[in-house]
Design an enzyme around this catalytic site. Structure first.
Site, mmCIF file in Angstrom:
data_model
loop_
_atom_site.group_PDB
_atom_site.id
_atom_site.type_symbol
_atom_site.label_atom_id
_atom_site.label_comp_id
_atom_site.label_asym_id
_atom_site.label_seq_id
_atom_site.Cartn_x
_atom_site.Cartn_y
_atom_site.Cartn_z
ATOM 1 N N LYS A 135 58.474 35.463 -3.288
ATOM 2 C CA LYS A 135 56.950 34.833 -3.518
ATOM 3 C C LYS A 135 56.104 34.914 -2.555
ATOM 4 C CE LYS A 135 55.787 30.774 -6.069
ATOM 5 N NZ LYS A 135 54.525 30.431 -5.304
ATOM 6 N N ASP A 137 53.098 33.923 -0.163
ATOM 7 C CA ASP A 137 52.340 32.597 -0.038
ATOM 8 C C ASP A 137 50.724 32.937 0.084
ATOM 9 O OD1 ASP A 137 51.471 30.007 -0.082
ATOM 10 O OD2 ASP A 137 52.621 29.479 1.762
ATOM 11 N N ARG A 156 42.472 33.020 -10.046
ATOM 12 C CA ARG A 156 43.292 32.409 -11.520
ATOM 13 C C ARG A 156 42.457 31.324 -11.880
ATOM 14 N NH1 ARG A 156 49.231 30.050 -10.507
ATOM 15 N NH2 ARG A 156 47.962 28.837 -9.026
ATOM 16 N N CYS A 433 39.467 5.702 25.118
ATOM 17 C CA CYS A 433 39.809 7.187 24.973
ATOM 18 C C CYS A 433 40.399 7.648 26.305
ATOM 19 C CB CYS A 433 38.497 7.485 25.067
ATOM 20 S SG CYS A 433 38.383 9.296 25.078
ATOM 21 N N CYS A 436 37.854 9.729 28.626
ATOM 22 C CA CYS A 436 36.625 9.051 29.361
ATOM 23 C C CYS A 436 36.886 7.783 29.672
ATOM 24 C CB CYS A 436 35.359 9.647 28.720
ATOM 25 S SG CYS A 436 35.197 8.432 27.195
ATOM 26 N N CYS A 457 31.966 11.745 27.256
ATOM 27 C CA CYS A 457 33.365 12.137 27.103
ATOM 28 C C CYS A 457 33.294 13.708 27.020
ATOM 29 C CB CYS A 457 34.020 11.484 25.707
ATOM 30 S SG CYS A 457 35.563 12.007 25.401
HETATM 31 S S1 IVH Z 1 55.334 36.652 -10.971
HETATM 32 C C1 IVH Z 1 53.612 34.542 -15.323
HETATM 33 N N1 IVH Z 1 55.836 37.521 -8.477
HETATM 34 O O1 IVH Z 1 53.211 32.518 -7.380
HETATM 35 C C2 IVH Z 1 53.658 34.494 -13.913
HETATM 36 N N2 IVH Z 1 54.268 35.438 -8.662
HETATM 37 O O2 IVH Z 1 53.569 29.700 -8.384
HETATM 38 C C3 IVH Z 1 54.212 35.488 -13.214
HETATM 39 N N3 IVH Z 1 53.453 34.771 -6.800
HETATM 40 O O3 IVH Z 1 50.820 32.483 -9.873
HETATM 41 C C4 IVH Z 1 54.355 35.342 -11.592
HETATM 42 N N4 IVH Z 1 54.408 36.301 -5.484
HETATM 43 O O4 IVH Z 1 50.075 33.903 -7.795
HETATM 44 C C5 IVH Z 1 55.047 36.497 -9.234
HETATM 45 N N5 IVH Z 1 56.148 38.430 -6.696
HETATM 46 C C6 IVH Z 1 55.488 37.240 -7.306
HETATM 47 C C7 IVH Z 1 54.826 36.441 -6.592
HETATM 48 C C8 IVH Z 1 54.035 35.610 -7.448
HETATM 49 C C9 IVH Z 1 53.618 35.238 -5.411
HETATM 50 C C10 IVH Z 1 52.382 33.622 -6.983
HETATM 51 C C11 IVH Z 1 51.538 33.919 -8.125
HETATM 52 C C12 IVH Z 1 52.194 32.642 -9.047
HETATM 53 C C13 IVH Z 1 52.469 31.669 -8.512
HETATM 54 C C14 IVH Z 1 53.382 30.684 -9.124
#
Ligand code: IVH
Length: 706
Positions: A135, A137, A156, A433, A436, A457
């Site tokens: 996932k 970030d 989004r 502080c 200073c 300062c």
């Molecule tokens: S699948 C129907 N795959 O995580 C939604 N999401 O917290 C399917 N994200 O909105 C999402 N990496 O922006 C999917 N490999 C990944 C992802 C991923 C990051 C994000 C995405 C989503 C959010 C959800």
């Protein structure tokens, strides 16, 4: 993870639950705004998830609390007003979260149950396969292609409507504008994540430090701040990258020929999109145990990746099953995010240092015995502010839990009190502080203490100098930011007052690199000119907290001359008449009075203002209204005025150089009495002050028109 709310939802009465729900929903909405619109989160992702989980639990126990306005029914934040809006043809969903292996087991069991197949094979498949991916970030986006050409990109937003970022997406590294292959659908919307690599993030922050711009807290915020730029040129400079992980609208009968998510991924790749393609990171796995092994493996690889991931995502591979499972609220039932726990470790606080920011705020930092937290050595952690130290009772010599959670700045989570040495003493936050030595004060309603010695300062000096010479302040042309910074580095300017000593160093300046006679002469002329600054500009230039241009003007009009103003200011910290006089000025609120008082309580500041006053010929504030008969007079309005509103009357009087007071004294020149005037009119009669009706007052001021 730990939650601040300890009482199980089952033990709550409806009224308690409702109160907590209201509070949580407000907090979540505010955090959404900080995160999505301002790109500046105030809490870690783990804390945010904690708030959301509690809200969900409350709603599960008390379904009457769940409305369509609930944050659980929304994704992200509403699109911001500056970009044009794009409605997603297929909503952009978010994901449910699993924090433990048990949560994952429950998720899989739920799917099996929902599909009505506990043990038996279903839909011709012996096993329930999952596509497993990290996932990322970053920031999600949607990109629409028509006949293989990129036509529109969007963030989004709230999942239904996002912001139009077409121009920005075009600048991403490797972003395809035209798709390749003869099986590209006529309409194709892909969804993915935009991110910034660790290397690019470091480079960007280094550049920002050099340019004196605030650093981004983490790569996600940097990516968000870079993508949501109205000027796409800026996005281009930020070297953003992306991965595609899914799709929205897909035209033709493409989906009729593709049966699995895994297969669609391969198609996306063949059309020209970047997907997560690493064999260890992206896998097709059978549910249950093998998924857990995958999770641990990715967690192990996490420190080696050049981008942030905050968990992994499991998606049911079979597209027919995905469709049958559908979605609930904001999340699909066929996928879940398995989050990594915040990385924590224990170590000892060796000292607590106070850092002073450019605007004077004092931030405590714990200096730690260096410790490895999830692959990164941590030696410092923020303690936020005075209240946070007290709340957690962090003391020097104590063992603490430190955490790195998505954020780059590590935090102290708690003290391990079982390891507290007997002789440890509570930390006392300094009231001076450390840079200073000036007083550090905390304004009502603020969490941070601030250094009041802004003019001397070191930590704040450059900022103050810059402000002092700026156009709306002393307007020192010829002393641009760069030159001033160089003077400051080389010790020619140590405080703002030193600027007026520069003429004595003419020869030295003329010889400096990039200077010469002409520039040095120009600077001397600008310095001479600025000696004759208006009082209001001078007051503003001092950079006193809450004293902006307008306040500078109000103060200048009220005191007229620099000497009267300076004398009053030096007497202000003692209270008394000066203080009540100031309190009575229209347009001067308690914050300003407190800030002025704090500033002039500090002897260092008085010294510097004194040297400035001696070196300058500050102009009295009467220039605009010198010819007005009411200039310098003190007026009190009372009763109901019919031809003017009270505010209008005040501002007209002030623009003519009169001082408007709210109480009548022997020093009052006129009392303008409207209808139903009461005690002030009486006081005026008793003190023998001239009393005018509203029309008499208007005739008087009209007579001074030029
Ligand atoms: S699948 C129907 N795959 O995580 C939604 N999401 O917290 C399917 N994200 O909105 C999402 N990496 O922006 C999917 N490999 C990944 C992802 C991923 C990051 C994000 C995405 C989503 C959010 C959800």
């Amino acid at each position: 993870m730990s939650f601040p709310h300890v009482k199980p939802v089952q033990q709550l009465a409806l009224t308690e639950a409702k109160a907590e729900w209201d509070d949580l929903a407000d907090q979540i909405r505010a955090h959404d705004k900080h995160y999505y619109q301002n790109d500046a989160p105030l809490i870690s992702d783990a804390e945010y998830d904690g708030l959301r989980l509690r809200l969900q639990d409350l709603e599960a126990q008390f379904p009457q609390l769940q409305t369509s306005e609930s944050p659980t029914q929304k994704v992200g934040a509403e699109a911001s007003a500056t970009f044009s809006k794009v409605r997603h043809s297929v909503p952009m969903l978010s994901l449910g979260n699993a924090f433990t292996i048990d949560d994952v087991t429950d998720f899989i069991a739920f799917i099996r149950k929902y599909l009505g197949a506990y043990d038996a094979p279903f839909a011709g498949e012996a096993l329930l396969n999952f596509v497993c991916e990290p996932k990322i970030d970053g920031l999600s986006f949607s990109a629409r292609y028509e006949k293989g050409q990129f036509v529109r990109g969007a963030t989004r937003g709230d999942g239904e409507v996002g912001e139009d970022i077409t121009a920005n997406l075009k600048t991403l590294q490797g972003f395809p504008l035209t798709l390749t292959g003869d099986d590209v659908p006529a309409v194709l919307e892909v969804r993915g994540e935009v991110y910034m690599s660790h290397a690019d993030f470091e480079a960007l922050n280094n550049k920002r430090i050099a340019a004196d711009e605030p650093k981004f807290a983490n790569p996600r915020n940097a990516a968000a701040g870079s993508l949501r730029q109205l000027n796409a040129q800026i996005t281009a400079e930020r070297r953003l990258k992306f991965f595609v992980y899914g799709w929205g609208e897909v035209g033709d009968d493409t989906l009729a020929h593709i049966t699995s998510h895994w297969e669609f991924r391969q198609k996306l790749k063949s059309w020209g999109f970047q997907i997560i393609d690493d064999k260890e990171l992206a896998q097709l796995r059978v549910g249950d145990n093998t998924i857990v092994a995958y999770y641990h493996n990715v967690q192990r690889l996490r420190p080696t990746l050049d981008y942030d991931i905050d968990g992994v995502v499991y998606k049911v591979d079979n597209l027919i099953l995905q469709k049958r499972l559908g979605s609930v609220g904001r999340a699909p039932r066929w996928a879940i995010a398995h989050k990594f726990p915040a990385e924590q470790a224990q170590t000892v606080v060796e000292s607590i240092d106070i850092q002073v920011g450019r605007t004077g705020s004092l931030t405590p930092v714990a200096r730690l015995k260096p410790v490895n937290v999830g692959g990164v050595m941590v030696g410092n952690a923020t303690l936020h502010n005075e209240d946070e130290i007290a709340r957690k009772d962090v003391r020097v010599g104590n063992t603490v839990v430190v955490q790195r959670a998505g954020d780059v700045i590590p935090q102290v989570v708690e003290v391990d009190k079982s390891k507290r040495p007997e002789n440890s003493v509570a930390y006392v936050f300094p009231d001076h502080c450390p840079v200073c030595g000036s007083f550090a004060v905390r304004e009502a309603g603020e969490v941070a203490k601030r250094c009041t010695g802004g003019l001397l300062c070191e930590a704040q000096l450059l900022e103050r100098l810059r402000h002092f010479v700026s156009r709306n302040a002393m307007d020192l042309e010829g002393l641009g930011e760069k030159q001033m910074e160089a003077f400051w580095r080389d010790g020619l300017i140590k405080t703002v007052a030193d600027i007026y000593d520069l003429p004595s160093r003419y020869a030295e300046i003329e010889k400096r690199e990039g200077w010469g006679k002409k520039s040095a002469d120009n600077l001397m002329t600008a310095i001479e000119k600025s000696r004759y600054a208006q009082l209001e500009k001078f007051i503003f230039a001092l950079g006193i907290r809450h004293v902006g241009e307008i306040t500078g003007k109000v103060l200048a009009r009220h005191y007229s001359s620099c000497s009267a103003w300076f004398a009053a200011m030096q007497a202000l910290p003692l209270g008394g008449d000066v203080r009540s006089d100031l309190d009575n000025i229209d347009g001067i609120g308690p914050k300003v009075v407190a800030a002025l008082s704090d500033f002039f309580r500090e002897p260092h500041n008085i010294d510097i203002v004194q040297s400035l006053v001696s070196a300058l010929h500050i102009q009295d504030a009467q220039a605009v209204a010198a010819h007005s008969v009411v200039a310098g007079k003190t007026v009190v309005f009372t009763g109901t005025l019919v031809r003017l509103s009270r505010n209008e009357a005040k501002s007209r009087a002030e623009s003519l150089g009169a001082k408007v007071a709210s109480s009548v004294s022997a020093k009052t020149d006129y009392v303008v009495a409207g209808e139903d005037a009461g005690s002030k009119l009486k006081a005026a009669r008793e003190l023998g002050v001239t009393i005018l009706s509203e029309s008499e007052w208007l005739d008087l001021i009209d007579s001074t028109k030029d």
